[in-house]
Every structure is written in structure tokens, then in C-alpha cells.
Design a protein around this motif. Structure first.
Motif, PDB file in Angstrom:
ATOM      1  N   GLY A   1       9.778   5.314  -5.386  1.00  0.00           N
ATOM      2  CA  GLY A   1      10.105   4.246  -6.314  1.00  0.00           C
ATOM      3  C   GLY A   1       9.618   2.886  -5.862  1.00  0.00           C
ATOM      4  N   ASN A   2      10.090   1.848  -6.553  1.00  0.00           N
ATOM      5  CA  ASN A   2       9.726   0.455  -6.269  1.00  0.00           C
ATOM      6  C   ASN A   2       8.221   0.229  -6.337  1.00  0.00           C
ATOM      7  N   LEU A   3       7.596   0.780  -7.371  1.00  0.00           N
ATOM      8  CA  LEU A   3       6.141   0.668  -7.533  1.00  0.00           C
ATOM      9  C   LEU A   3       5.794  -0.335  -8.623  1.00  0.00           C
ATOM     10  N   GLY A   4       4.893  -1.249  -8.306  1.00  0.00           N
ATOM     11  CA  GLY A   4       4.383  -2.169  -9.304  1.00  0.00           C
ATOM     12  C   GLY A   4       3.401  -1.475 -10.227  1.00  0.00           C
ATOM     13  N   SER A   5       3.111  -2.095 -11.353  1.00  0.00           N
ATOM     14  CA  SER A   5       2.152  -1.519 -12.294  1.00  0.00           C
ATOM     15  C   SER A   5       0.778  -1.405 -11.628  1.00  0.00           C
ATOM     16  N   GLY A   6       0.122  -0.284 -11.831  1.00  0.00           N
ATOM     17  CA  GLY A   6      -1.200  -0.103 -11.239  1.00  0.00           C
ATOM     18  C   GLY A   6      -1.602   1.353 -11.216  1.00  0.00           C
ATOM     19  N   SER A   7      -2.716   1.611 -10.547  1.00  0.00           N
ATOM     20  CA  SER A   7      -3.282   2.954 -10.445  1.00  0.00           C
ATOM     21  C   SER A   7      -3.216   3.389  -8.984  1.00  0.00           C
ATOM     22  N   TYR A   8      -2.659   4.569  -8.738  1.00  0.00           N
ATOM     23  CA  TYR A   8      -2.392   5.016  -7.375  1.00  0.00           C
ATOM     24  C   TYR A   8      -3.058   6.358  -7.075  1.00  0.00           C
ATOM     25  N   THR A   9      -3.321   6.570  -5.778  1.00  0.00           N
ATOM     26  CA  THR A   9      -3.807   7.849  -5.266  1.00  0.00           C
ATOM     27  C   THR A   9      -2.729   8.451  -4.377  1.00  0.00           C
ATOM     28  N   LEU A  10      -2.461   9.744  -4.555  1.00  0.00           N
ATOM     29  CA  LEU A  10      -1.411  10.425  -3.793  1.00  0.00           C
ATOM     30  C   LEU A  10      -2.023  11.538  -2.952  1.00  0.00           C
ATOM     31  N   MET A  11      -1.710  11.525  -1.639  1.00  0.00           N
ATOM     32  CA  MET A  11      -2.229  12.543  -0.728  1.00  0.00           C
ATOM     33  C   MET A  11      -1.072  13.263  -0.051  1.00  0.00           C
ATOM     34  N   ALA A  12      -1.211  14.585   0.132  1.00  0.00           N
ATOM     35  CA  ALA A  12      -0.191  15.383   0.808  1.00  0.00           C
ATOM     36  C   ALA A  12      -0.800  16.090   2.014  1.00  0.00           C
TER      37      ALA A  12
ATOM     38  N   PRO B   1      -8.296   2.374  -1.465  1.00  0.00           N
ATOM     39  CA  PRO B   1      -8.726   3.143  -0.291  1.00  0.00           C
ATOM     40  C   PRO B   1      -8.380   2.471   1.030  1.00  0.00           C
ATOM     41  N   ASN B   2      -8.315   1.140   1.061  1.00  0.00           N
ATOM     42  CA  ASN B   2      -8.058   0.420   2.308  1.00  0.00           C
ATOM     43  C   ASN B   2      -6.578   0.191   2.582  1.00  0.00           C
ATOM     44  N   GLN B   3      -5.736   0.579   1.650  1.00  0.00           N
ATOM     45  CA  GLN B   3      -4.300   0.372   1.827  1.00  0.00           C
ATOM     46  C   GLN B   3      -3.702   1.493   2.665  1.00  0.00           C
ATOM     47  N   ARG B   4      -2.780   1.140   3.550  1.00  0.00           N
ATOM     48  CA  ARG B   4      -2.160   2.146   4.409  1.00  0.00           C
ATOM     49  C   ARG B   4      -1.268   3.083   3.603  1.00  0.00           C
ATOM     50  N   GLY B   5      -0.693   2.597   2.526  1.00  0.00           N
ATOM     51  CA  GLY B   5       0.058   3.455   1.627  1.00  0.00           C
ATOM     52  C   GLY B   5       1.532   3.542   1.954  1.00  0.00           C
ATOM     53  N   THR B   6       2.268   4.144   1.018  1.00  0.00           N
ATOM     54  CA  THR B   6       3.703   4.331   1.156  1.00  0.00           C
ATOM     55  C   THR B   6       3.971   5.755   1.625  1.00  0.00           C
ATOM     56  N   PRO B   7       4.470   5.956   2.875  1.00  0.00           N
ATOM     57  CA  PRO B   7       4.697   7.315   3.365  1.00  0.00           C
ATOM     58  C   PRO B   7       6.067   7.849   2.934  1.00  0.00           C
TER      59      PRO B   7
ATOM     60  N   ARG C   1       4.651  28.293  -3.524  1.00  0.00           N
ATOM     61  CA  ARG C   1       5.994  28.160  -2.968  1.00  0.00           C
ATOM     62  C   ARG C   1       6.239  26.725  -2.528  1.00  0.00           C
ATOM     63  N   PRO C   2       7.476  26.209  -2.730  1.00  0.00           N
ATOM     64  CA  PRO C   2       7.779  24.817  -2.354  1.00  0.00           C
ATOM     65  C   PRO C   2       7.553  24.582  -0.864  1.00  0.00           C
ATOM     66  N   VAL C   3       7.051  23.386  -0.535  1.00  0.00           N
ATOM     67  CA  VAL C   3       6.789  23.023   0.854  1.00  0.00           C
ATOM     68  C   VAL C   3       7.748  21.913   1.266  1.00  0.00           C
ATOM     69  N   ALA C   4       8.681  22.225   2.131  1.00  0.00           N
ATOM     70  CA  ALA C   4       9.600  21.211   2.647  1.00  0.00           C
ATOM     71  C   ALA C   4       8.912  20.394   3.751  1.00  0.00           C
ATOM     72  N   ASP C   5       9.262  19.132   3.849  1.00  0.00           N
ATOM     73  CA  ASP C   5       8.745  18.229   4.892  1.00  0.00           C
ATOM     74  C   ASP C   5       7.239  18.008   4.824  1.00  0.00           C
ATOM     75  N   ALA C   6       6.639  18.248   3.652  1.00  0.00           N
ATOM     76  CA  ALA C   6       5.239  17.852   3.482  1.00  0.00           C
ATOM     77  C   ALA C   6       5.145  16.333   3.548  1.00  0.00           C
ATOM     78  N   ARG C   7       4.088  15.850   4.160  1.00  0.00           N
ATOM     79  CA  ARG C   7       3.919  14.403   4.345  1.00  0.00           C
ATOM     80  C   ARG C   7       3.059  13.831   3.222  1.00  0.00           C
TER      81      ARG C   7
END
Length: 215
Positions: free
Chosen positions: A147-158, A129-135, A116-122
């Protein structure tokens, strides 16, 4: 002395040239309006302009010298010339074409253990690993777009919403929601990498939130 000053001023004008060009999106071939273009020389020998609706820019009365040209706009990769722009007296106007590539984007949704869809998931997107990331947070339908992402490889956490209650117990053992990495992995070291290229959108990403027994 006044006559000498006037002569020097005239000589400076005669030694000045025009630098002009267009800023284009290489994917659409269209001009990029309101791009910030800067011609940077030594000392105070700098010039700035915004492109018009067709992506055109022009610098008049540019003094002789060697310059770098920077260009930028929100939503696009920053640009700087690799070779110097040389302005020389008596030469033709310098004509340039700048390619400003749009940045990348990812989109998808977050669901719970039952799909089921989760609203307001962070969500946090990071390139290292050392980057604070885009919340960001998901919408009412559990969907997100970053959006506004440069070319590269990213990790996504919820993470589950702050106000969420714990999952239903299993065999009378309490459960807790875990930080969950794409694609539904509980450990950063095993998380999948999301490859992003300029001007493209990675769609259809899905993270199913994980839970685990508490001590």
C-alpha cells in the motif's frame, strides 16, 4: 515605551484573521481526522494544527500576508495549495476545503511452477529501473499486499525464498530459480507495467516463479 509596546501588540491582534476549513477524502466525502495542516508564510509566520474527528481545522490570529497551505497524513497523497491563501485585515475569515486523496494499493500472490502458493517469496516494487523499490514478502498463503502507493506505473519482481532448494532437475540438468517479473517474465525490459491510481486497489496480480538451467 511600555504603552507603545502594548499598543503595537493590540494593533497586531487587530490585524490578525482566522483561517479555517475541513480536510475531506474526495472518494468517501468524509472528513479526514488527524491530518497535519500547516499554513506557511514568510519567515517565522507559520501555523500548524491537526484536524479533529470531522476533519476540521482552525488557525486564529493569523497575521496579514500570503501563505501556502500544506496538508498530509500517512496513507494519503500530500497536498499543497496551487494558489496562495491571502489573509487581509478587515476581510471575512478565510474558509478552505482541502481534498486529501488516499494512496493506491496492489495485491496478489506468488506461485511456483506447479501453481502452488509460495510463502516468504521476496518482492520488490519499483516505479523506475533506477529505484531501489519497496521490498515485502508473501504470507503463508503466498499472498501479498503493498500500500501507500502514489499514482504511477510500477514494475513488480519476485524472488524465491532464500532457504528454498533448487527446482527438480530436468533431463539431469540442474535448475535454478530466476528473478521473475510480473506477469511471469524473466527480463525487466519485457516486464508488464502495473498502473496504480490514488484511492484504488489493483487486485488479482499473480507471478509464477520461473526457473532455468544452470551452466
Amino acid at each position: 515605551m511600555r504603552l507603545v509596546g502594548v499598543m503595537l501588540a493590540c494593533a497586531a491582534v487587530l490585524a490578525a484573521q482566522t483561517v479555517e476549513g475541513t480536510v475531506v477524502n474526495p472518494l468517501t466525502k468524509a472528513g479526514v481526522a488527524d491530518a497535519d495542516v500547516r499554513l506557511l508564510g514568510k519567515g517565522d509566520n507559520n501555523y500548524a494544527a491537526l484536524t479533529d474527528a470531522q476533519g476540521y481545522f482552525r488557525f486564529d490570529n493569523v497575521l496579514d500576508g500570503s501563505y501556502s497551505l500544506d496538508c498530509g497524513k500517512e496513507g494519503f497523497d500530500a497536498y499543497r495549495t496551487k494558489s496562495p491563501v491571502v489573509v487581509k485585515t478587515g476581510a471575512d475569515a478565510v474558509k478552505l476545503q482541502v481534498q486529501l486523496r488516499p494512496l493506491g494499493k496492489i495485491s496478489g500472490r506468488v506461485v511456483d511452477g506447479k501453481g502452488r502458493p509460495v510463502a516468504d517469496a521476496r518482492l520488490t516494487l519499483a516505479a523506475s529501473p533506477n529505484q531501489r523499490g519497496t521490498p515485502t514478502v508473501t504470507g503463508d498463503d503466498g499472498r501479498f499486499s503493498i500500500g501507500n502507493l502514489g499514482s504511477g506505473s510500477y514494475t513488480l519482481m519476485a524472488r524465491a525464498p532464500l532457504e528454498w532448494e533448487a527446482p527438480d532437475p530436468v533431463e539431469k540438468r540442474k535448475l535454478a530459480w530466476l528473478p521473475t517479473y510480473y506477469p511471469s517474465i524473466g527480463f525487466r525490459e519485457a516486464a508488464g507495467k502495473i498502473a496504480v491510481n490514488s484511492g484504488t486497489e489493483v487486485t488479482g496480480l499473480e507471478i509464477k516463479l520461473l526457473s532455468a538451467r544452470t551452466a
